[in-house]
Design an enzyme around this catalytic site. Structure first.
Site, PDB file in Angstrom:
ATOM      1  N   ASP A 106     -19.302 -54.061  16.741  1.00 26.95           N
ATOM      2  CA  ASP A 106     -17.985 -54.652  16.482  1.00 26.95           C
ATOM      3  C   ASP A 106     -18.123 -55.631  15.311  1.00 26.95           C
ATOM      4  O   ASP A 106     -19.228 -56.101  15.035  1.00 26.95           O
ATOM      5  CB  ASP A 106     -17.481 -55.409  17.733  1.00 26.95           C
ATOM      6  N   ASN A 116     -13.891 -45.827  17.891  1.00 27.37           N
ATOM      7  CA  ASN A 116     -12.787 -46.500  18.574  1.00 27.37           C
ATOM      8  C   ASN A 116     -12.176 -47.646  17.768  1.00 27.37           C
ATOM      9  O   ASN A 116     -10.984 -47.928  17.919  1.00 27.37           O
ATOM     10  CB  ASN A 116     -13.309 -47.026  19.925  1.00 27.37           C
ATOM     11  N   TYR A 124      -0.211 -47.069  10.194  1.00 23.39           N
ATOM     12  CA  TYR A 124      -0.911 -46.785  11.453  1.00 23.39           C
ATOM     13  C   TYR A 124      -0.715 -45.318  11.835  1.00 23.39           C
ATOM     14  O   TYR A 124      -1.679 -44.608  12.152  1.00 23.39           O
ATOM     15  CB  TYR A 124      -0.374 -47.709  12.561  1.00 23.39           C
ATOM     16  N   LYS A 167      -3.604 -42.408  12.045  1.00 19.59           N
ATOM     17  CA  LYS A 167      -3.930 -41.739  13.308  1.00 19.59           C
ATOM     18  C   LYS A 167      -3.644 -40.236  13.223  1.00 19.59           C
ATOM     19  O   LYS A 167      -4.346 -39.423  13.840  1.00 19.59           O
ATOM     20  CB  LYS A 167      -3.167 -42.384  14.460  1.00 19.59           C
ATOM     21  N   THR A 198      -3.766 -54.008  25.790  1.00 21.91           N
ATOM     22  CA  THR A 198      -4.986 -54.571  25.197  1.00 21.91           C
ATOM     23  C   THR A 198      -4.546 -55.652  24.205  1.00 21.91           C
ATOM     24  O   THR A 198      -3.361 -55.725  23.848  1.00 21.91           O
ATOM     25  CB  THR A 198      -5.784 -53.511  24.410  1.00 21.91           C
TER      26      THR A 198
HETATM   27  P1  NAI Z   1      -8.402 -54.181  20.491  1.00 21.94           P
HETATM   28  O1  NAI Z   1      -7.785 -54.971  19.406  1.00 21.94           O
HETATM   29  O2  NAI Z   1      -8.390 -54.696  21.882  1.00 21.94           O
HETATM   30  O3  NAI Z   1      -9.913 -53.827  20.114  1.00 21.94           O
HETATM   31  C1  NAI Z   1     -10.262 -53.346  18.853  1.00 21.94           C
HETATM   32  C2  NAI Z   1     -11.663 -53.812  18.511  1.00 21.94           C
HETATM   33  O4  NAI Z   1     -11.979 -53.283  17.213  1.00 21.94           O
HETATM   34  C3  NAI Z   1     -11.799 -55.331  18.424  1.00 21.94           C
HETATM   35  O5  NAI Z   1     -12.909 -55.761  19.190  1.00 21.94           O
HETATM   36  C4  NAI Z   1     -12.003 -55.599  16.935  1.00 21.94           C
HETATM   37  O6  NAI Z   1     -12.841 -56.719  16.676  1.00 21.94           O
HETATM   38  C5  NAI Z   1     -12.648 -54.301  16.482  1.00 21.94           C
HETATM   39  N1  NAI Z   1     -12.489 -54.061  15.049  1.00 21.94           N
HETATM   40  C6  NAI Z   1     -11.398 -54.255  14.279  1.00 21.94           C
HETATM   41  N2  NAI Z   1     -11.666 -53.952  13.003  1.00 21.94           N
HETATM   42  C7  NAI Z   1     -12.955 -53.522  12.953  1.00 21.94           C
HETATM   43  C8  NAI Z   1     -13.821 -53.076  11.927  1.00 21.94           C
HETATM   44  N3  NAI Z   1     -13.419 -53.014  10.660  1.00 21.94           N
HETATM   45  N4  NAI Z   1     -15.073 -52.697  12.253  1.00 21.94           N
HETATM   46  C9  NAI Z   1     -15.507 -52.772  13.548  1.00 21.94           C
HETATM   47  N5  NAI Z   1     -14.749 -53.225  14.556  1.00 21.94           N
HETATM   48  C10 NAI Z   1     -13.483 -53.592  14.264  1.00 21.94           C
HETATM   49  O7  NAI Z   1      -7.686 -52.744  20.393  1.00 21.94           O
HETATM   50  P2  NAI Z   1      -7.560 -51.514  21.412  1.00 21.94           P
HETATM   51  O8  NAI Z   1      -6.177 -51.463  21.854  1.00 21.94           O
HETATM   52  O9  NAI Z   1      -8.655 -51.527  22.381  1.00 21.94           O
HETATM   53  O10 NAI Z   1      -7.735 -50.318  20.381  1.00 21.94           O
HETATM   54  C11 NAI Z   1      -8.884 -49.499  20.328  1.00 21.94           C
HETATM   55  C12 NAI Z   1      -8.497 -48.204  19.632  1.00 21.94           C
HETATM   56  O11 NAI Z   1      -7.491 -47.553  20.408  1.00 21.94           O
HETATM   57  C13 NAI Z   1      -7.909 -48.383  18.232  1.00 21.94           C
HETATM   58  O12 NAI Z   1      -8.363 -47.362  17.388  1.00 21.94           O
HETATM   59  C14 NAI Z   1      -6.420 -48.258  18.489  1.00 21.94           C
HETATM   60  O13 NAI Z   1      -5.730 -47.856  17.337  1.00 21.94           O
HETATM   61  C15 NAI Z   1      -6.419 -47.215  19.566  1.00 21.94           C
HETATM   62  N6  NAI Z   1      -5.210 -47.158  20.355  1.00 21.94           N
HETATM   63  C16 NAI Z   1      -4.767 -48.251  21.044  1.00 21.94           C
HETATM   64  C17 NAI Z   1      -3.609 -48.174  21.762  1.00 21.94           C
HETATM   65  C18 NAI Z   1      -3.059 -49.330  22.504  1.00 21.94           C
HETATM   66  O14 NAI Z   1      -1.887 -49.248  22.919  1.00 21.94           O
HETATM   67  N7  NAI Z   1      -3.792 -50.388  22.739  1.00 21.94           N
HETATM   68  C19 NAI Z   1      -2.817 -46.943  21.820  1.00 21.94           C
HETATM   69  C20 NAI Z   1      -3.387 -45.843  21.086  1.00 21.94           C
HETATM   70  C21 NAI Z   1      -4.541 -45.966  20.376  1.00 21.94           C
END
Ligand code: NAI
Length: 259
Positions: free
Chosen positions: A41, A94, A160, A164, A195
């Site tokens: 991360d 992710n 976004y 995706k 989240t």
């Molecule tokens: P989150 O914000 O809780 O976690 C994302 C993590 O990615 C964080 O720990 C952040 O520090 C890390 N991150 C951000 N930029 C980064 C980079 N350049 N390099 C490495 N790490 C980085 O988000 P969440 O919701 O857990 O999202 C995870 C994945 O799921 C994402 O790809 C998001 O687009 C996708 N997603 C989320 C949805 C939701 O409703 N929460 C729905 C559909 C997809």
């Protein structure tokens, strides 16, 4: 699939964006299945805390500061898996960001690129750098976290959705190229999940409370998803239970896109 099924003993998994939300839930789920983990991360302290917690509970878990937009960070991540655990079998691409809530008429190129670089370039680099490591093991499973917004649009979220949607077809292209190598590549399409990514995006909106209600109503099951519900799908795709799946889109959205 039970919470501690040992289906992934002897497997090594790398999860990006593992400090929070879906990535952290996937780490816990793959740990329960017996995998050894490389958790990465940009938030090093948080991902280290998770790796320490899982290590204390008996999982082999290493943490790494890793920006998915940086090729050198990917080299380091893949090398850590090789040096620490002897190779890599599973990659969960992710890490992702939501970007600003900006309509297209006002969106500038910098905002566009910032979302595309993490959400799309990051997945490309994951394939590019981890693919050869999986080939060395004779195969493996790559899970790219797309979204329902890789299938349908959403006002104010053009970069976004574009990122995706591109991940969806990048996944299928990789699946076709790498099927002969026994590397399976699938995408996961969550609906809105509780989240920090979603709660922060809602907090940033003036109409956040109203939007939250609309989002719940848009899911026929009448609620948002939980990160653990997405992690179960990640574990399924990572395991041999999904051995005939590649190039697939696994939608987990409480019925959002059924309408
Ligand atoms: P989150 O914000 O809780 O976690 C994302 C993590 O990615 C964080 O720990 C952040 O520090 C890390 N991150 C951000 N930029 C980064 C980079 N350049 N390099 C490495 N790490 C980085 O988000 P969440 O919701 O857990 O999202 C995870 C994945 O799921 C994402 O790809 C998001 O687009 C996708 N997603 C989320 C949805 C939701 O409703 N929460 C729905 C559909 C997809």
């Amino acid at each position: 699939m039970t919470a501690a099924d040992n289906t992934m003993a002897r497997k090594v998994a790398l999860i990006t964006g593992a400090a929070s939300g879906i990535g952290a839930a996937s780490a816990r789920r793959l740990a329960a299945a017996g995998a050894s983990l490389v958790l990465t991360d940009i938030n090093y302290s948080a991902v280290t805390a998770l790796a320490d917690e899982l290590s204390k509970a008996g999982t082999q878990a290493a943490a790494l500061q890793h920006d998915v937009t940086q090729p050198v960070d990917w080299e380091n991540a893949v090398a850590l898996a090789a040096d620490t655990y002897g190779g890599l079998d599973i990659v969960v691409n992710n890490a992702g960001i939501a970007g600003d809530n900006t309509d297209l008429m006002n969106l500038d190129l910098e905002q566009w690129h910032s979302v595309l670089s993490v959400n799309l370039d990051g997945v490309f680099l994951g394939l590019r750098y981890a693919g050869p490591a999986l080939e060395k093991r004779g195969g493996g499973s790559i899970i790219n976290i797309s979204s329902i917004l890789g299938k349908v649009g959403f006002p104010g979220a053009a970069p976004y959705c574009a990122s995706k949607g591109a991940v969806t077809l990048l996944t299928k292209s990789a699946a076709l190229e790498w099927a002969p190598l026994n590397i399976r590549v699938n995408s996961v399409h969550p609906g809105f999940v509780e989240t920090p990514l979603v709660t922060q995006a809602l907090e940033d909106r003036e109409d956040g409370a109203e939007t939250a209600e609309l989002l719940v109503a848009a899911h026929p099951l009448g609620r948002l998803g939980q990160a653990s519900e997405i992690a179960n799908a990640v574990a399924f795709l990572a395991s041999d239970e999904s051995s005939f799946m590649t190039g697939s889109e696994l939608v987990i959205d409480g019925g959002y896109t059924a309408q």
